[in-house]
Each structure stands twice: as structure tokens, then as C-alpha cells.
Design a protein around this motif. Structure first.
Motif, mmCIF file in Angstrom:
data_model
loop_
_atom_site.group_PDB
_atom_site.id
_atom_site.type_symbol
_atom_site.label_atom_id
_atom_site.label_comp_id
_atom_site.label_asym_id
_atom_site.label_seq_id
_atom_site.Cartn_x
_atom_site.Cartn_y
_atom_site.Cartn_z
ATOM 1 N N VAL A 268 0.824 -1.197 0.000
ATOM 2 C CA VAL A 268 0.000 0.000 0.000
ATOM 3 C C VAL A 268 0.863 1.253 0.000
ATOM 4 O O VAL A 268 0.592 2.217 -0.729
ATOM 5 C CB VAL A 268 -0.952 -0.008 1.213
ATOM 6 N N ARG A 269 1.925 1.250 0.788
ATOM 7 C CA ARG A 269 2.809 2.419 0.836
ATOM 8 C C ARG A 269 3.469 2.657 -0.513
ATOM 9 O O ARG A 269 3.721 3.800 -0.898
ATOM 10 C CB ARG A 269 3.848 2.236 1.938
ATOM 11 N N SER A 270 3.758 1.597 -1.256
ATOM 12 C CA SER A 270 4.407 1.747 -2.558
ATOM 13 C C SER A 270 3.515 2.456 -3.570
ATOM 14 O O SER A 270 4.010 3.032 -4.541
ATOM 15 C CB SER A 270 4.811 0.379 -3.104
ATOM 16 N N LEU A 271 2.201 2.409 -3.361
ATOM 17 C CA LEU A 271 1.292 3.149 -4.234
ATOM 18 C C LEU A 271 0.974 4.525 -3.672
ATOM 19 O O LEU A 271 0.705 5.462 -4.433
ATOM 20 C CB LEU A 271 0.001 2.358 -4.440
ATOM 21 N N TYR A 272 1.001 4.666 -2.359
ATOM 22 C CA TYR A 272 0.692 5.954 -1.734
ATOM 23 C C TYR A 272 1.832 6.953 -1.929
ATOM 24 O O TYR A 272 1.596 8.137 -2.173
ATOM 25 C CB TYR A 272 0.431 5.737 -0.250
ATOM 26 N N GLU B 299 0.460 7.926 -11.611
ATOM 27 C CA GLU B 299 0.404 7.394 -10.251
ATOM 28 C C GLU B 299 -0.654 6.309 -10.176
ATOM 29 O O GLU B 299 -1.458 6.137 -11.097
ATOM 30 C CB GLU B 299 0.089 8.504 -9.250
ATOM 31 N N SER B 300 -0.664 5.588 -9.071
ATOM 32 C CA SER B 300 -1.665 4.549 -8.862
ATOM 33 C C SER B 300 -2.104 4.587 -7.409
ATOM 34 O O SER B 300 -1.372 5.070 -6.535
ATOM 35 C CB SER B 300 -1.095 3.170 -9.209
ATOM 36 N N THR C 199 -5.487 3.781 -11.521
ATOM 37 C CA THR C 199 -4.147 4.046 -12.033
ATOM 38 C C THR C 199 -4.220 5.053 -13.169
ATOM 39 O O THR C 199 -4.925 4.828 -14.157
ATOM 40 C CB THR C 199 -3.488 2.742 -12.520
ATOM 41 N N GLU C 200 -3.502 6.161 -13.022
ATOM 42 C CA GLU C 200 -3.610 7.280 -13.958
ATOM 43 C C GLU C 200 -2.417 7.343 -14.907
ATOM 44 O O GLU C 200 -1.275 7.117 -14.497
ATOM 45 C CB GLU C 200 -3.716 8.591 -13.176
ATOM 46 N N PHE C 201 -2.718 7.712 -16.153
ATOM 47 C CA PHE C 201 -1.712 7.815 -17.210
ATOM 48 C C PHE C 201 -1.878 9.118 -17.983
ATOM 49 O O PHE C 201 -2.948 9.715 -17.996
ATOM 50 C CB PHE C 201 -1.856 6.668 -18.219
ATOM 51 N N ILE C 202 -0.803 9.505 -18.655
ATOM 52 C CA ILE C 202 -0.846 10.518 -19.696
ATOM 53 C C ILE C 202 -0.531 9.818 -21.016
ATOM 54 O O ILE C 202 0.432 9.048 -21.096
ATOM 55 C CB ILE C 202 0.189 11.639 -19.455
ATOM 56 N N LEU C 203 -1.336 10.069 -22.032
ATOM 57 C CA LEU C 203 -1.071 9.495 -23.349
ATOM 58 C C LEU C 203 -0.146 10.444 -24.115
ATOM 59 O O LEU C 203 -0.583 11.394 -24.750
ATOM 60 C CB LEU C 203 -2.378 9.291 -24.111
ATOM 61 N N THR C 204 1.154 10.189 -24.030
ATOM 62 C CA THR C 204 2.144 11.043 -24.673
ATOM 63 C C THR C 204 2.385 10.598 -26.110
ATOM 64 O O THR C 204 1.892 9.552 -26.549
ATOM 65 C CB THR C 204 3.482 10.991 -23.909
ATOM 66 N N ALA D 105 -1.399 -3.718 -19.376
ATOM 67 C CA ALA D 105 -0.140 -4.398 -19.072
ATOM 68 C C ALA D 105 0.689 -3.604 -18.063
ATOM 69 O O ALA D 105 1.265 -4.178 -17.121
ATOM 70 C CB ALA D 105 0.661 -4.626 -20.352
ATOM 71 N N GLN D 106 0.775 -2.279 -18.241
ATOM 72 C CA GLN D 106 1.540 -1.466 -17.300
ATOM 73 C C GLN D 106 0.903 -1.484 -15.912
ATOM 74 O O GLN D 106 1.595 -1.535 -14.890
ATOM 75 C CB GLN D 106 1.650 -0.024 -17.809
ATOM 76 N N THR D 107 -0.428 -1.440 -15.872
ATOM 77 C CA THR D 107 -1.120 -1.474 -14.583
ATOM 78 C C THR D 107 -0.829 -2.772 -13.853
ATOM 79 O O THR D 107 -0.463 -2.774 -12.665
ATOM 80 C CB THR D 107 -2.642 -1.326 -14.796
ATOM 81 N N VAL D 108 -0.983 -3.883 -14.529
ATOM 82 C CA VAL D 108 -0.747 -5.193 -13.903
ATOM 83 C C VAL D 108 0.714 -5.337 -13.495
ATOM 84 O O VAL D 108 1.022 -5.875 -12.418
ATOM 85 C CB VAL D 108 -1.176 -6.323 -14.866
ATOM 86 N N ALA D 109 1.640 -4.844 -14.333
ATOM 87 C CA ALA D 109 3.068 -4.940 -13.997
ATOM 88 C C ALA D 109 3.378 -4.217 -12.691
ATOM 89 O O ALA D 109 4.127 -4.721 -11.843
ATOM 90 C CB ALA D 109 3.909 -4.370 -15.132
ATOM 91 N N LEU D 110 2.806 -3.022 -12.511
ATOM 92 C CA LEU D 110 3.044 -2.279 -11.272
ATOM 93 C C LEU D 110 2.430 -2.997 -10.071
ATOM 94 O O LEU D 110 3.090 -3.155 -9.034
ATOM 95 C CB LEU D 110 2.455 -0.875 -11.375
ATOM 96 N N LEU D 111 1.179 -3.433 -10.190
ATOM 97 C CA LEU D 111 0.520 -4.085 -9.065
ATOM 98 C C LEU D 111 1.220 -5.380 -8.687
ATOM 99 O O LEU D 111 1.323 -5.715 -7.494
ATOM 100 C CB LEU D 111 -0.958 -4.330 -9.398
ATOM 101 N N ASP D 112 1.724 -6.100 -9.679
ATOM 102 C CA ASP D 112 2.518 -7.307 -9.386
ATOM 103 C C ASP D 112 3.814 -6.939 -8.673
ATOM 104 O O ASP D 112 4.227 -7.600 -7.715
ATOM 105 C CB ASP D 112 2.841 -8.060 -10.685
ATOM 106 N N GLU D 113 4.469 -5.897 -9.158
ATOM 107 C CA GLU D 113 5.766 -5.505 -8.598
ATOM 108 C C GLU D 113 5.653 -5.112 -7.126
ATOM 109 O O GLU D 113 6.513 -5.452 -6.312
ATOM 110 C CB GLU D 113 6.352 -4.348 -9.405
#
Length: 431
Positions: A103-107, A271-272, A258-263, A240-248
Motif C-alpha cells: 500500500v505504501r508503494s502506491l501511496y 500514479e496509482s 491508475t492514472e496515465f498521460i497518453l504522450t 499491461a503497465q497497470t498489472v506490472a506495477l501491481l505485481d511488482e
């Protein structure tokens, strides 16, 4: 007689997060801050107790004796401030749930960036800064626009976009005045905002919906659409990026936002969060997909219901738009009767009451188009500088598709008029 019903504690949140408790056969002890919850919550809860949501010791002081008296099966939260403290309580009481580290890793936004680096996704240049000099140095290293924000900030508060040394110095002075001693500086990500609304159980992560948001000049989210109005071609990468972060980070259960910018170079994660998206997100998600994250929040961790193996297809769309009248004292409204005649369900908070969060979502859940007015004549409209300033109300609608839902909200916003002292002084009407 002691109840045989299953018992959970919920830290913070609003009515939608506990509205399914009785139907699920659960007794809920809600922990909240006085004045920061709707009175209707009493009808959904066994009891409401008060504590500082951001302080684990304060939560333990009220929950430990209740747990000893009749054990909780889970202690859950969808509160940003209560995220890490709730995880501490879970570990202290020996209950299943997300770990403090996850939880702290996302906060903590720095820990999130570090986790993304380990996972090898969403590269973004960033640096922790602790002075005007270090912020200016990072600006020079990037060689272009940057953003600086609190490491653990919420609701887009105290976020500064910088282009030059003078702006960087002023931003650090503002952050210091607000009590921050360190902040996260990042390269500016240019593009529209999109988020992934997902739900996890047993370490399995199910991305369900893409949501797009309209931001004002202060980066406050003023509109949300589900399904998203753009970005569908990036669905696989965003998931894929969302799942990768939550797994990590090792997140095990519950809703995530989980928020993104489409660059131009593709999606880059902002952030998530280990909670449902704010600003009415669960309500418009349910309107679009028929999947109720507020119900799953209680039912899935307890094994009452199972999380689907696959996300359902959208059957429609949901949109929410927050009102932004001219700041000043409200002197009157126009358009309410016209909206009602057009089939819009209109609700208004009690005179003298300050309704927290995004009230009315439960009451308007059955309305194709609904309006919640959180203020009355005599109340003061603030300038919107952060998410919590969106205190005037909103319109929420279901449509056959995303443009139709957004258009319906815009039509309602065009009819409804707030009259404020500022508008009167300027001899004009404002929304």
C-alpha cells in the motif's frame, strides 16, 4: 444476544462503499471523522466510531477493543488518507489484506516510480527535491517543462508546472509554506489523461475500464467518462503497465485507480492508488459496465462473491460533470424546474449542511440523468484549486455511448444557472 452476522470495519469513504452491506449480510463498523460523512450512513452501519484516519494508532485505539469484543473478518478502506494506516491495522490485528509495503508503494509517489523502474515500464525522468536549488537543477537537467508535487499529495493540490528558474523558486517557496520539506519533480508529460479502473483478488488483477478525464487549468478533474472518450487503441498497453506495477508492489486485493498521460511516445503512468477512483468513478463505471466496485469492495475479499475471470463488455456509458460557478455567495438558481420537467432527478442538500465528498451517488443511482446540488442560497462558492473545492455539485448521466452521456451532462449544465454575488457584480450569469 450476540449477532452471528459477519463483521467488517471500513475506514473512511462515503455511502456507496457500504450501501451493499445489509444485502450481503454484513455488519459494518465505520471509522470516520466527525462532520466528514453523510448522516445516511447510519442506516447502513452497525455503528460509526470516530478517529483520525491518517493515524494508525488512532484507528487501533477504536478498533482493537471492538475486535476483541467481536472479531472483524476484515478491515477495509477506500480512503486515500487511511490507506497506509489501515494496512498497519490489518497487520496488527493479524487479518488478511494488503501489506503495509504494498500500500505504501502506491501511496508514496517516489516508491511508485521506483517500482515502475524495477518492472521496466513507463520510463519517466524524476528526482526527489528538497530545496529550490535542487528543483532548479532538475529543471536544467531536463531542459524543458517539469512538474513538482508532494510525494504523498492528493486531489491535485499543491501541484506546480514550471518552465523557468523563477517559477521553480516560487513553487518551492509555496511548497515550503504549505509544510512540505521534500517533493517529487518529474518531466512534464504532455497529452490527455486516462486511467485504468481495476480490481484485484488473491494477487490476480482484473483491469475493467478505461476512464478519461477533463482537467481545468489547475489540473483539477472536472469531468469523467467511462468508457474513455479516447485511448482505446492503447488498451492492451495500459492494462499491461497497470498489472506490472501491481505485481511488482505485491498488491493482493481490492479496487485500484491508475492514472496515465497518453504522450507521443505512448502511455506514461502518473500514479496509482489502492482504492476506487474518486469523483463518482464507481457510479459511472456501474452505469457503463454493470459491475459494482462498491459492492465488490465488500463481497470479494470475504468470498461472498467471486471476481469475474474477464471484464464484461460495456453496455452503455457513464459521465459525470462537476459544476463550476463563479466564486461568491449564492443568491439564487435558475433552471431547476425546467430540468425536473425534462425528467432529470434533482436533489439538493439540506440548508446549512456541508455535504462531504461526492454525496447523492446512492440516491441518484437509478436516475438516467441526475443532479446533486450541494449548496443553497447563502452558501459561499469557493475558487476551485483542488479536488475538494468541487463542492457545488454535479450532473451524472447514462448514455448509449460516451459522447451521448457527455452531451447529456453538458445540456444539463447549460440549463442550470447559479447566481452568485461575483456574477452580479460583473453583471453576468455564471454556471
Amino acid at each position: 444476544m450476540t449477532s452471528t452476522r459477519r463483521r467488517v470495519a471500513v475506514v473512511g469513504g462515503h455511502s456507496h462503499s457500504v450501501m451493499s452491506a445489509k444485502e450481503l449480510g454484513l455488519d459494518v463498523v465505520l471509522v470516520h471523522v466527525p462532520g466528514m460523512y453523510e448522516e445516511m450512513l447510519h442506516s447502513y452501519c452497525e455503528r460509526i466510531v470516530h478517529a483520525d484516519l491518517s493515524d494508525a494508532d488512532s484507528l487501533l485505539d477504536v478498533l482493537r477493543p471492538l475486535h476483541a469484543e467481536r472479531p472483524f473478518e476484515r478491515v477495509l478502506t477506500t480512503s486515500e488518507a487511511g490507506a497506509v494506516p489501515t494496512a498497519v491495522v490489518v497487520e496488527e490485528l493479524g487479518l488478511p489484506g494488503n501489506s503495509v509495503a504494498a500500500v505504501r508503494s502506491l501511496y508514496d509517489k517516489v516508491l511508485t516510480r521506483e517500482a515502475l523502474g524495477r518492472a521496466g515500464v513507463s520510463p519517466v525522468r524524476y528526482q526527489v527535491v528538497d530545496s529550490a536549488d535542487s528543483l532548479v537543477a532538475f529543471l536544467g537537467a531536463v531542459g524543458g517543462r517539469i512538474v513538482v508535487k508532494p510525494v504523498d499529495g492528493t486531489a491535485s493540490a499543491d501541484v506546480h508546472i514550471l518552465d523557468d528558474k523563477e517559477a521553480a523558486t516560487a513553487a518551492w517557496e509555496a511548497l515550503s509554506a504549505a509544510g512540505y520539506r521534500r517533493a517529487l519533480a518529474e518531466e512534464f508529460l504532455d497529452g490527455p489523461v486516462i486511467s485504468v479502473e481495476a480490481f484485484s483478488t488473491g494477487g490476480r488483477h482484473l483491469p475493467v475500464a478505461l476512464m478519461t478525464s477533463v482537467l481545468d487549468e489547475y489540473l483539477v478533474e472536472m469531468e469523467h467518462s467511462i468508457p474513455g472518450a479516447y485511448g482505446a487503441e492503447w488498451t492492451a498497453e495500459l492494462h499491461a503497465q497497470t498489472v506490472a506495477l501491481l505485481d511488482e508492489v505485491g498488491l493482493q486485493e481490492g479496487p485500484t485507480h491508475t492514472e496515465f498521460i497518453l504522450t507521443e511516445d505512448g502511455p506514461r503512468m502518473l500514479e496509482s492508488h489502492s482504492r476506487m477512483g474518486g469523483g463518482g468513478t464507481p457510479s459511472i463505471l456501474r452505469r457503463a459496465y454493470g459491475l459494482d466496485f462498491s459492492r465488490l469492495f465488500l463481497s470479494v475479499p470475504l468470498g461472498i462473491e467471486e471476481l469475474p475471470e474477464r471484464a464484461p463488455e460495456a453496455t452503455g456509458a457513464g459521465h459525470i460533470r462537476f459544476f463550476a460557478p463563479e466564486p461568491g455567495v449564492i443568491t439564487g438558481f435558475d433552471g431547476i424546474e425546467r430540468l425536473k420537467a425534462d425528467g432529470v432527478e434533482v436533489r439538493q442538500g439540506p440548508v446549512g449542511a456541508k455535504l462531504p465528498g461526492v454525496p447523492g451517488l446512492v440516491e441518484l443511482s437509478g436516475a438516467a440523468t441526475g443532479v446533486m446540488l450541494q449548496m443553497n442560497v447563502g452558501d459561499t462558492v469557493p475558487a476551485i484549486r483542488a479536488g475538494w473545492d468541487r463542492a457545488m455539485g454535479y450532473v451524472i448521466a447514462t448514455g448509449e455511448d460516451t459522447p451521448a452521456a457527455a452531451r447529456r451532462c453538458a445540456e444539463v449544465d447549460a440549463v442550470l444557472r447559479f447566481h452568485t454575488t461575483a456574477a452580479a457584480e460583473g453583471a453576468r450569469e455564471t454556471r
